[in-house]
Design an enzyme around this catalytic site. Structure first.
Site, PDB file in Angstrom:
ATOM      1  N   ILE A 190      23.267   9.496 -57.304  1.00  0.00           N
ATOM      2  CA  ILE A 190      22.834   8.618 -58.492  1.00  0.00           C
ATOM      3  C   ILE A 190      23.448   9.233 -59.854  1.00  0.00           C
ATOM      4  O   ILE A 190      23.701   8.247 -60.674  1.00  0.00           O
ATOM      5  CB  ILE A 190      21.329   8.458 -58.702  1.00  0.00           C
ATOM      6  CG1 ILE A 190      20.762   7.961 -57.145  1.00  0.00           C
ATOM      7  CG2 ILE A 190      20.831   7.427 -59.587  1.00  0.00           C
ATOM      8  CD1 ILE A 190      19.212   8.253 -56.846  1.00  0.00           C
TER       9      ILE A 190
ATOM     10  N   TYR B 106      22.069   6.632 -50.508  1.00  0.00           N
ATOM     11  CA  TYR B 106      22.208   7.352 -51.372  1.00  0.00           C
ATOM     12  C   TYR B 106      21.009   8.387 -51.642  1.00  0.00           C
ATOM     13  O   TYR B 106      19.979   8.180 -51.175  1.00  0.00           O
ATOM     14  CB  TYR B 106      22.329   6.298 -52.636  1.00  0.00           C
ATOM     15  CG  TYR B 106      21.122   5.627 -52.928  1.00  0.00           C
ATOM     16  CD1 TYR B 106      20.088   6.140 -53.907  1.00  0.00           C
ATOM     17  CD2 TYR B 106      20.727   4.388 -52.719  1.00  0.00           C
ATOM     18  CE1 TYR B 106      18.792   5.476 -54.336  1.00  0.00           C
ATOM     19  CE2 TYR B 106      19.510   3.719 -52.625  1.00  0.00           C
ATOM     20  CZ  TYR B 106      18.491   4.267 -53.479  1.00  0.00           C
ATOM     21  OH  TYR B 106      17.346   3.909 -53.912  1.00  0.00           O
ATOM     22  N   CYS B 107      21.524   9.294 -52.602  1.00  0.00           N
ATOM     23  CA  CYS B 107      20.515  10.531 -52.973  1.00  0.00           C
ATOM     24  C   CYS B 107      20.530  10.952 -54.359  1.00  0.00           C
ATOM     25  O   CYS B 107      21.611  10.071 -55.160  1.00  0.00           O
ATOM     26  CB  CYS B 107      20.483  11.481 -52.168  1.00  0.00           C
ATOM     27  SG  CYS B 107      21.836  12.316 -51.934  1.00  0.00           S
ATOM     28  N   THR B 108      19.889  11.706 -55.139  1.00  0.00           N
ATOM     29  CA  THR B 108      20.165  12.252 -56.344  1.00  0.00           C
ATOM     30  C   THR B 108      21.686  12.629 -56.807  1.00  0.00           C
ATOM     31  O   THR B 108      22.230  12.236 -57.741  1.00  0.00           O
ATOM     32  CB  THR B 108      19.205  13.455 -56.724  1.00  0.00           C
ATOM     33  OG1 THR B 108      18.173  12.888 -56.482  1.00  0.00           O
ATOM     34  CG2 THR B 108      19.309  13.757 -58.218  1.00  0.00           C
TER      35      THR B 108
END
EC number: 1.14.-.-
Length: 328
Positions: A212, A183-185
């Site tokens: 996210i 996952y990332c922003t």
């Protein structure tokens, strides 16, 4: 009451011919409508965060969607009380996400349109977080993780995203045969990185679709299992994600109390990011060490117009001192 500001986060991997020329055209339009933000444009696509009032952001979204290449581009929208940016930047780059693969003799030809990890919606990702047999990997920089992360997610021993491929290679035996979700922003880094993991031979790779930011807005999961806040690359610095049982996990650099306020060390040659309350920022003149607090170019001192006597008094209050000035 002032009008709400909308912040748009978005990306799209798509082939852009004459990308450098398009970047100039894009900047011209953004400036013409008074938009603020930061956008990267490359041959492989577009990645940006911009802000403005409702009318300005709507004009921008309509203009972007009018281009058939971006007709289905997904804008993630936040409402804020003030601008997230002060200026407008549109820059042409070789890539919208740089993995640094060529620096380590890795195969840098990763096209997310051809190879990427399985998309997981927020509900599916939450299930992965609760699955003991699934490895959840945070692909962001260390300072992003320290402000907030998913519960149980692995924090790679790296400083920045470009170091992640080497870390994965060094540790691949630990989870090569397991299911791995990343996952990332907002999703743009994971599109490319999960594709690289597939190319590396990982059998079961997933990614949080929309990042996210989308997880926090989902009406079902409501950001649950996220601890802390999410780091963002604009003047807001952080935004809340968990709307069920929010927590603060980061601690003030100076006294260890809960704190989500990031500042940069006032020494321009250090610039270390630290958590600090406004009170401690003032008390320690935003310096992360005695050397930084007494540095001749301390930015906190300059920004707040402290006299040398006032500066010296603050340092004396914490048992430190300014270096003596030689008599001329």
């Amino acid at each position: 009451m002032s009008e709400k500001i909308r912040v748009l986060l978005y990306y799209k991997y798509v082939s852009i011919e004459n990308a450098e020329e398009y970047a100039a055209k894009h900047l011209e339009f953004c400036k013409s409508i008074g938009l603020k933000g930061r956008i990267l444009i490359a041959d492989e696509g577009i990645n940006g965060t911009v802000s403005g009032d409702y009318e300005t952001t709507q004009k921008y979204m309509d203009w972007v969607h009018s281009d058939e290449r971006f007709a289905d581009l997904w804008f993630k929208i936040d409402e804020e009380n003030q601008q997230a940016f002060r200026k407008m930047f549109v820059r042409y780059k070789k890539e919208i996400v740089h993995l640094g693969l060529e620096d380590n003799n890795f195969d840098s030809d990763i096209n997310p349109l051809e190879t990427t990890g399985e998309y997981l919606n927020p509900k599916q990702f939450k299930e992965a977080l609760l699955d003991e047999d699934t490895v959840v990997l945070d692909t962001r920089n260390d300072y992003e993780y320290d402000l907030g992360h998913f519960r149980g997610a692995i924090r790679p021993d790296i400083r920045n995203f470009r170091e992640l491929p080497q870390w994965v290679r060094d540790n691949k035996d630990k989870f090569m045969e397991k299911r791995v979700v990343v996952y990332c922003t907002g999703g743009v880094r994971c599109e490319k990185f999960s594709g690289w993991m597939v190319r590396e031979g990982f059998k079961d790779v997933g990614q949080l679709h929309g990042g996210i930011a989308t997880y926090g807005k989902d009406p079902e999961v409501q950001g649950e299992l996220w601890d802390g806040a999410m780091y963002v690359f604009d003047d807001r610095i952080s935004v809340p994600i968990n709307h069920v049982n929010p927590t603060v996990i980061s601690k003030d650099y100076f006294d260890g109390t809960p704190c989500e306020r990031y500042v940069n060390c006032a020494n321009p040659f250090c610039n270390k990011q630290i958590f600090a309350s406004e009170e401690n920022e003032a008390k320690y003149v935003r310096g992360c060490s005695p050397e930084c607090r007494a540095h001749e170019r301390n930015r906190y001192v300059q920004e707040n117009g402290l006299s040398r006597q006032e500066w010296a008094e603050r340092l004396e209050a914490i048992g430190e001192s300014l270096p003596q000035v030689a008599n001329v």
